[in-house]
Design a protein around this motif. Structure first.
Motif, PDB file in Angstrom:
ATOM      1  N   PHE A   1      20.185  46.180  49.480  1.00 56.96           N
ATOM      2  CA  PHE A   1      20.153  45.223  48.382  1.00 56.96           C
ATOM      3  C   PHE A   1      20.813  45.824  47.157  1.00 56.96           C
ATOM      4  CE2 PHE A   1      17.256  42.844  50.824  1.00 56.96           C
ATOM      5  CZ  PHE A   1      17.372  41.560  50.339  1.00 56.96           C
ATOM      6  N   SER A   2      21.006  44.989  46.134  1.00 58.84           N
ATOM      7  CA  SER A   2      21.512  45.576  44.903  1.00 58.84           C
ATOM      8  C   SER A   2      20.315  45.923  44.020  1.00 58.84           C
ATOM      9  CB  SER A   2      22.468  44.620  44.194  1.00 58.84           C
ATOM     10  OG  SER A   2      21.795  43.454  43.832  1.00 58.84           O
TER      11      SER A   2
ATOM     12  N   GLN B   1      17.854  43.508  42.364  1.00 56.77           N
ATOM     13  CA  GLN B   1      16.910  42.726  43.169  1.00 56.77           C
ATOM     14  C   GLN B   1      15.685  43.575  43.538  1.00 56.77           C
ATOM     15  OE1 GLN B   1      20.162  41.869  45.954  1.00 56.77           O
ATOM     16  NE2 GLN B   1      19.488  39.734  45.933  1.00 56.77           N
TER      17      GLN B   1
ATOM     18  N   ASN C   1      18.154  36.593  50.043  1.00 57.89           N
ATOM     19  CA  ASN C   1      19.376  35.953  49.537  1.00 57.89           C
ATOM     20  C   ASN C   1      19.401  34.453  49.793  1.00 57.89           C
ATOM     21  OD1 ASN C   1      20.479  38.323  48.461  1.00 57.89           O
ATOM     22  ND2 ASN C   1      21.141  38.973  50.502  1.00 57.89           N
ATOM     23  N   GLU C   2      18.519  33.975  50.681  1.00 57.52           N
ATOM     24  CA  GLU C   2      18.461  32.547  50.995  1.00 57.52           C
ATOM     25  C   GLU C   2      17.377  31.834  50.206  1.00 57.52           C
ATOM     26  OE1 GLU C   2      18.085  30.975  55.185  1.00 57.52           O
ATOM     27  OE2 GLU C   2      18.789  33.028  55.554  1.00 57.52           O
TER      28      GLU C   2
ATOM     29  N   ALA D   1      14.560  37.840  44.196  1.00 52.03           N
ATOM     30  CA  ALA D   1      15.704  37.379  43.413  1.00 52.03           C
ATOM     31  C   ALA D   1      15.692  38.076  42.052  1.00 52.03           C
ATOM     32  CB  ALA D   1      15.637  35.864  43.241  1.00 52.03           C
ATOM     33  N   LYS D   2      16.892  38.199  41.487  1.00 50.12           N
ATOM     34  CA  LYS D   2      17.073  38.939  40.236  1.00 50.12           C
ATOM     35  C   LYS D   2      16.166  38.426  39.118  1.00 50.12           C
ATOM     36  CE  LYS D   2      21.121  39.863  37.307  1.00 50.12           C
ATOM     37  NZ  LYS D   2      21.204  38.770  36.335  1.00 50.12           N
TER      38      LYS D   2
END
Ligand SMILES: *Cc1c(COP(=O)(O)O)cnc(C)c1O
Length: 354
Positions: free
Chosen positions: A72-73, A76, A199-200, A227-228
């Motif tokens: 992940f980034s 997140q 991501n979904e 999520a961010k």
């Protein structure tokens, strides 16, 4: 009345604190009560050369290590002091005391309820079936909850919820509730993680820990993936310097290529010991049911649970205080220890037939 009792938040007077296995204790030298690893990795290097400085927040190197581990980034991910802190932050960030509710699916991990109680947040229970599966229809019918906590593999039952079930729940609450999936034991069945779904689904939050498969329960580290914008909110309310520098240094080593290889090797070993333990106790006299487990523990139902605990104690094996919840009140959750420790459990339980 003492000044403390007179002034404190009213709802705390009756609060039952979390009864951790460690707090409850017990006597004996084989501890199979807290889902800890039976072995220590024990050779972490600590660099104290800049301990006079506050640590970097958030630590880009630790987040980078979690990012590599999860693909992940960093935006997140939130680094926390154990999954329990993650659970608490999520409740504090999304639930208004005395107004909002969370959903739990008993029998399940006790901290969701305790954290909600501490913050004056209500609870709605949607009990699991006799086989410990989620009651998906009942969950989907809930229309007044902000958060839905689902532990998978579930503590204390060890079973998984399927991706299909969780997608169904995530879809239903896409615009109305966050679904928090507690993956404390996912390293014991890594292919089952729901991480890729983040991501979904903007309403999926995943909580992870290094306390179990990584064997770092005493170090207190874990992370939240979401999520961010969920991560941004949680970051607003976390303590200013949440992760101590020595903890970060140890976690980084645990997440290195070598640390991960070592963890995976231990997981294989524990899974092997679990399979052989289950094989040996299934069908023993006095054992009613052994639930198939994906974690480093198994839930065993006995015809005489107090006798089982007594036999285990006589072999020096410490298990939990009995569960009071209906579905599992005759059951014990037994953590998977070393092969020798599980031999002792098998010998002790052999006494059930006598
Ligand atoms: C052990 C456990 C935790 C707590 O993990 P820490 O990182 O030690 O706080 C959270 N959830 C479940 C389901 C657990 O079993």
């Amino acid at each position: 009345m003492s000044i403390a009792r007179k002034l404190c938040c009213n709802h705390l007077l009756e609060l039952e604190p979390y009864q951790s296995a460690r707090r409850l204790g017990g006597s004996g030298e084989v501890w199979l009560n807290a889902n800890e690893l039976p072995f220590s990795f024990g050779d972490y290097a600590i660099d104290s050369s800049s301990y006079q400085r506050y640590p970097e927040v958030p630590s880009s190197s630790l987040l980078g290590a979690y990012a590599d581990y999860t693909s992940f980034s960093a935006d997140q991910l939130l680094s926390v002091r154990g999954a329990d802190e993650g659970i608490e932050l999520i409740i504090r960030a999304f639930c208004t005391p005395s107004v909002d509710r969370i959903v739990i699916t008993p029998p399940t991990y006790g901290m969701y309820q305790v954290s909600a109680n501490i913050h004056g947040v209500g609870i709605k229970e949607i009990p699991r079936s006799a086989s410990f599966d989620l009651d998906v229809d009942a969950l989907k019918a809930v229309d007044d909850a902000k958060l839905i906590f689902i532990c998978s593999p579930n503590n204390p039952t060890g079973n998984l919820s399927s991706e299909q079930e969780l997608r169904d729940i995530l879809d239903t609450f896409r615009d109305s509730a966050l679904v928090v999936v507690d993956e404390a034991y996912i390293e014991f069945c890594p292919e089952q993680t729901l991480l890729p779904l983040i991501n979904e689904y903007p309403n999926l939050v995943i909580v992870r820990t290094l306390s179990k498969a990584f064997g770092l329960a005493a170090v207190r580290c874990g992370f939240v993936a979401a999520a961010k914008d969920v991560i941004e909110l949680l970051s607003k309310i976390i303590a200013p310097y949440p992760v101590p520098a020595p903890v970060e240094q140890i976690a980084m080593q645990a997440l290195s290529a070598q640390g991960l290889a070592r963890m995976r090797q231990r997981v294989e070993e524990i899974n092997r010991i679990r399979a052989s333990f289950v094989e040996r106790i299934v069908g023993m006299q006095g054992i009613v049911k052994v639930t198939a487990s994906f974690g480093n523990f198994v839930l065993v139902e006995f015809s005489d649970e107090p006798k089982a605990v007594q036999l285990l104690a006589s072999e020096g094996v410490v298990v939990r205080t009995p569960y009071t919840q209906g579905l599992i009140h005759n059951s014990q959750r037994i953590s998977i220890g070393s092969a020798e420790q599980m031999d002792r459990v098998v010998v002790a339980l052999g006494g059930l037939g006598r």
